[in-house]
Design a protein around this motif. Structure first.
Motif, PDB file in Angstrom:
ATOM      1  N   ARG A   1     -16.125  74.993  12.085  1.00  0.00           N
ATOM      2  CA  ARG A   1     -15.844  76.398  11.780  1.00  0.00           C
ATOM      3  C   ARG A   1     -16.892  76.903  10.815  1.00  0.00           C
ATOM      4  O   ARG A   1     -17.051  76.364   9.719  1.00  0.00           O
TER       5      ARG A   1
ATOM      6  N   ALA B   1      -5.254  69.842   8.069  1.00  0.00           N
ATOM      7  CA  ALA B   1      -6.648  70.159   8.354  1.00  0.00           C
ATOM      8  C   ALA B   1      -7.499  69.777   7.147  1.00  0.00           C
ATOM      9  O   ALA B   1      -7.194  70.174   6.020  1.00  0.00           O
TER      10      ALA B   1
ATOM     11  N   LEU C   1      -7.523  78.506   9.466  1.00  0.00           N
ATOM     12  CA  LEU C   1      -7.866  78.309  10.868  1.00  0.00           C
ATOM     13  C   LEU C   1      -7.593  79.562  11.689  1.00  0.00           C
ATOM     14  O   LEU C   1      -7.843  79.586  12.889  1.00  0.00           O
TER      15      LEU C   1
ATOM     16  N   LYS D   1      -8.282  77.521  19.111  1.00  0.00           N
ATOM     17  CA  LYS D   1      -6.860  77.418  18.765  1.00  0.00           C
ATOM     18  C   LYS D   1      -6.074  76.761  19.891  1.00  0.00           C
ATOM     19  O   LYS D   1      -5.211  75.906  19.646  1.00  0.00           O
TER      20      LYS D   1
END
Length: 306
Positions: A79, A99, A52, A60
């Motif tokens: 992403r 995640a 990430l 973020k």
């Protein structure tokens, strides 16, 4: 008195072949937001990485804000064209989050946006404000794919959502700890060869999010480094919380592994017991997830001085 649980006799436990052979429709990573979104452990194909750190600063910031918002909703982000699901429930206790990354060849962002709107999907998802993709059209193919996604969503809800406290009943608390370990083992794909419960005493003060985060990271390590891709588990009551030890062989040194270093740091910050040692060709990684509310103690001391 020690109690050795024979998992093969427990009808609710998957067999070793079922755990190792299950189909994973997403990759999984344990992320440290405090360490620039660094990935400390991940379950993914050998040539894949999950990161990430490359997200925009706005993304973020949104993730950190979501983690600190006291919600258990899973944040659906994107992403590089891939869908990401950020699970916040482990964060308040462990400063870590989970995640999940979906391969766009299996599930596009648009397909997941459509599936989370379906009645069959648990109401556990929230869409990031930075996702601009529109939901896909429901087709027969997507309906068939949805069955697999809904099963995963229910599994995620069962192990990551509504983490409360353990029962004061010793047997019920022990059963919950063992069952939670088995669920994480299946989620990761790392069978538990056996669970050894040492002493039949209260574990009511065990911090379940910390316990869960530790199991997730150590089972990922065992799956990656143990020749058998499996682990053993010792549970020992101590100060009314479960000291947990995950045991597995490894052909590689793990003392400088990112996950081990992160748990050493977190345990030191929280004044918790943590250890990683090699004994008889096996790693024994031990953690005692007992949270002492230092802020509350400090508040009481301040009140007494007024």
């Amino acid at each position: 008195m020690n109690r050795l649980l024979n998992l093969d006799e427990n009808r609710s436990v998957h067999t070793t072949s079922e755990v190792q052979g299950r189909r994973h429709i997403c990759n999984c990573a344990l992320i440290s937001p405090a360490n620039s979104m660094k990935t400390i452990a991940f379950r993914a194909p050998s040539l894949s990485t999950i990161s990430l750190a490359e997200l925009s600063e706005a993304q973020k910031s949104e993730i950190v804000e979501h983690l600190c918002s006291y919600t258990e909703d899973i944040l659906l982000c994107a992403r590089d064209g891939r869908a990401l699901a950020i699970i916040p429930s482990l964060y308040p206790s462990s400063s870590l989050c989970v995640a999940l990354e979906f391969d766009e060849e299996r599930f596009t962002v648009g397909e997941l946006l459509r599936l989370i709107e379906c009645e069959e999907c648990p109401r556990i998802f929230r869409v990031s404000k930075h996702v601009t993709v529109t939901p896909a059209r429901m087709t027969p193919i997507l309906q068939r794919k949805g069955t697999e996604f809904f099963s995963l969503a229910r599994e995620i809800e069962g192990i990551f959502c509504r983490l409360g406290t353990l029962s004061a009943d010793v047997d019920e608390a022990t059963e919950e700890l063992c069952m939670r370990a088995q669920k994480f083992a299946y989620f990761v794909g790392c069978p538990i060869e056996r669970i050894n419960v040492l002493d039949n005493e209260s574990c009511v003060l065990t911090d379940l999010p910390l316990y869960s985060a530790f199991l997730l990271s150590t089972f990922i390590l065992a799956r990656a480094y143990a020749p058998s891709r499996s682990a053993r588990l010792d549970l020992r009551p101590m100060s009314s919380a479960a000291e947990v030890c995950v045991i597995f062989e490894s052909d590689e040194p793990l003392e400088l592994n990112d996950a081990i270093l992160e748990w050493e740091r977190l345990s030191s910050e929280r004044n918790m017991l943590f250890g990683c040692e090699m004994r008889d060709g096996e790693y024994r990684i031990t953690f005692h997830p007992l949270r002492r509310d230092w802020s509350y103690l400090g508040l009481k001391q301040d009140t007494q001085t007024i």
